[in-house]
Design an enzyme around this catalytic site. Structure first.
Site, short mmCIF file in Angstrom:
data_model
loop_
_atom_site.label_atom_id
_atom_site.label_comp_id
_atom_site.label_asym_id
_atom_site.label_seq_id
_atom_site.Cartn_x
_atom_site.Cartn_y
_atom_site.Cartn_z
NE ARG A 245 38.10 37.54 38.54
CZ ARG A 245 38.46 37.73 39.80
NH1 ARG A 245 38.81 38.94 40.22
NH2 ARG A 245 38.49 36.72 40.65
CD GLU B 217 43.88 39.59 35.55
OE1 GLU B 217 43.41 40.73 35.55
OE2 GLU B 217 44.04 38.92 36.59
CG HIS C 196 44.15 40.41 39.81
ND1 HIS C 196 43.36 39.68 38.96
CD2 HIS C 196 43.47 40.47 40.98
CE1 HIS C 196 42.25 39.31 39.59
NE2 HIS C 196 42.30 39.78 40.83
CB ILE C 197 48.31 43.88 43.81
CG1 ILE C 197 48.03 45.35 43.47
CG2 ILE C 197 49.44 43.33 42.95
CD1 ILE C 197 49.16 46.30 43.89
C1 GLV Z 1 40.72 38.30 43.43
O1 GLV Z 1 40.51 38.90 42.41
C2 GLV Z 1 39.76 37.43 44.02
O2 GLV Z 1 38.76 37.12 43.37
O3 GLV Z 1 39.98 37.01 45.17
#
Ligand code: GLV
Ligand code: GLV
Length: 332
Positions: free
Chosen positions: A239, A268, A286-287
Site C-alpha cells: 500500500r 491513488e 495498482h495491477i
Molecule cells: C490489492 O491490493 C488487494 O489488496 O487485493
C-alpha cells in the site's frame, strides 16, 4: 423473498448470474464512481455488499445501513474497511486471501526486475526516438541473480516472492516481519530473519509486502532510505502509505538509492507529480493481482462468501472471515 445485495463495481457476468440465483442483486453495471453518500444510498435495504478496495466501509456508513450483515471484498487488503466497527454492528467481513498470492508475487518480481534493469526508462528512450548509438554504460543497471533480496512483510505474498528469488534466481533472501517464520519454512525459502536496520543496510533489492496498518504508515522514510545501499532498488506492491513519497523522490534525485518500482501510491489514483518527474522509477497503476484468471478467482471468492453467509437455509459459513466472532465463534 431473496436477500438483497449490492455489487458495488462491475464484475464478471457469470458471477453476477450465479449471485442472481440466490439474491436480489443490484449491480453498478456502468462502473460509476460513487461518492460515499451515493454508496450509502445504493446500500439501503441491502443485507450484503460485494466490494473492492475502492469502497470505504466506515462507522458512519454502517450506522446508515442497519440491515447490512455481510461485507465481502474481492481484495486481500482491507484497510478500507473498519473491521472493528463492522464487528460492533454484527456485520461479517471477508477478504480474498490465497487466490491472488502467486499472481501478485509475479508482478512484484517483474516490477523489481524492471526497476533493477531500467526497463521503463530504456523503453521511454526508445519510443522517444533517442536511440542513436551504443556506449559501455548504456542503461546499465543492477543484477538480479545472486543479489540479496530483502522482503519487508513475510506473509503469503512475501513468501511467494522469496521462493522465486531463492529457487529461481539464486538470491540470498533476508526478511523482516512482526514475527519470525518457523525454522522449517525459513529453510525451505533459504530466508534469514534480520532486524529492520539490517534489512535496509544489506538488501540489494528490497520489496515491501507488508499489509497496511497505521503502525506501518511511512515505515520507509528519510532515515530508512539513508540506510540503504546507493545501488539498491526499492519496490512497493503493498500500500502506498507505507513509503514517505516525498522522501523517496529526494532519495532518487540524489541517488541515495538507485531506483524504485511502485505499484501503489498514497493518494491513488492521484499520483504526486514529483514521482512522474524522476526518471529512475517504474510506475504501475495498482495491477498486482491483475491477471484475468486471478481477478475472476477473487470475485468468485467474494461471491462464494456472500452465498455462504446469507444462505437463509443454514448458519453462515464464510470461507475467509476476518471477524468470525460476529458469529459467536471464538477465534484461535
Ligand atoms: C490489492 O491490493 C488487494 O489488496 O487485493
Ligand atoms: C497476502 O496474501 C499476504 O499475506 O501477504
Amino acid at each position: 423473498s431473496k436477500p438483497k445485495i449490492l455489487v458495488a463495481r462491475a464484475i464478471f457476468l457469470d458471477i453476477i448470474d450465479q449471485l442472481r440465483t440466490k439474491f436480489d442483486v443490484e449491480v453498478n453495471e456502468y462502473d460509476d464512481i460513487w461518492t460515499q453518500d451515493e454508496l450509502i444510498l445504493h446500500l439501503q435495504g441491502k443485507q450484503g455488499a460485494l466490494i473492492t478496495s475502492s469502497e470505504k466501509i466506515d462507522a458512519k456508513l454502517l450506522k446508515a445501513c442497519p440491515e447490512l450483515r455481510a461485507v465481502c471484498t474481492l481484495a486481500v487488503g482491507y484497510n478500507n474497511i473498519d473491521v472493528a466497527a463492522c464487528t460492533a454492528q454484527g456485520v461479517l467481513v471477508t477478504n480474498a486471501p490465497n487466490v491472488l498470492t502467486e499472481t501478485t508475487a509475479d508482478l512484484g518480481f517483474a516490477l523489481m526486475m524492471a526497476t533493477a534493469r531500467r526497463i521503463g526508462e530504456s523503453e521511454r528512450f526508445l519510443r522517444e526516438g533517442l536511440w542513436r548509438q551504443w556506449d559501455i554504460g548504456f542503461f546499465a543497471g543492477q543484477d538480479i541473480h545472486g543479489a540479496t533480496l530483502g522482503i519487508l512483510g513475510m506473509g503469503r505474498i512475501g513468501q511467494a516472492i522469496a521462493k522465486r528469488g531463492s529457487h529461481g534466481f539464486g538470491m540470498p533472501v533476508i526478511y523482516h516481519n512482526r514475527s519470525r517464520l518457523a525454522l522449517e519454512i525459513e529453510q525451505q525459502l533459504n530466508a534469514r530473519y534480520v532486524s529492520k536496520e539490517e534489512l535496509l543496510q544489506q538488501s540489494d533489492h528490497l520489496i515491501i509486502t507488508v499489509p497496511y496498518s497505521p503502525e506501518v504508515h511511512h515505515f520507509i522514510g528519510q532515515p530508512e532510505l539513508a540506510m540503504m545501499k546507493p545501488t539498491a532498488t526499492l519496490t512497493n506492491i503493498a500500500r502506498g502509505g507505507i513509503i514517505d513519497e516525498v522522501a523517496l523522490v529526494e532519495a532518487l534525485r540524489t541517488h541515495q538509492i538507485a531506483a524504485a518500482g511502485l505499484d501503489v501510491f498514497e493518494g491513488e489514483p492521484h499520483i504526486d507529480p514529483d514521482l512522474l518527474s524522476v526518471p529512475n522509477i517504474v510506475l504501475t497503476p495498482h495491477i498486482g493481482s491483475a491477471s484475468l484468471k486471478t481477478r475472476h478467482a477473487m470475485a468468485n471468492l467474494a461471491a462464494q462468501n456472500l452465498l455462504a453467509i446469507l444462505d437463509p437455509n443454514s448458519t453462515p459459513q464464510p470461507l475467509t472471515a476476518l471477524n468470525v466472532e460476529v458469529l459467536g465463534i471464538k477465534r484461535n
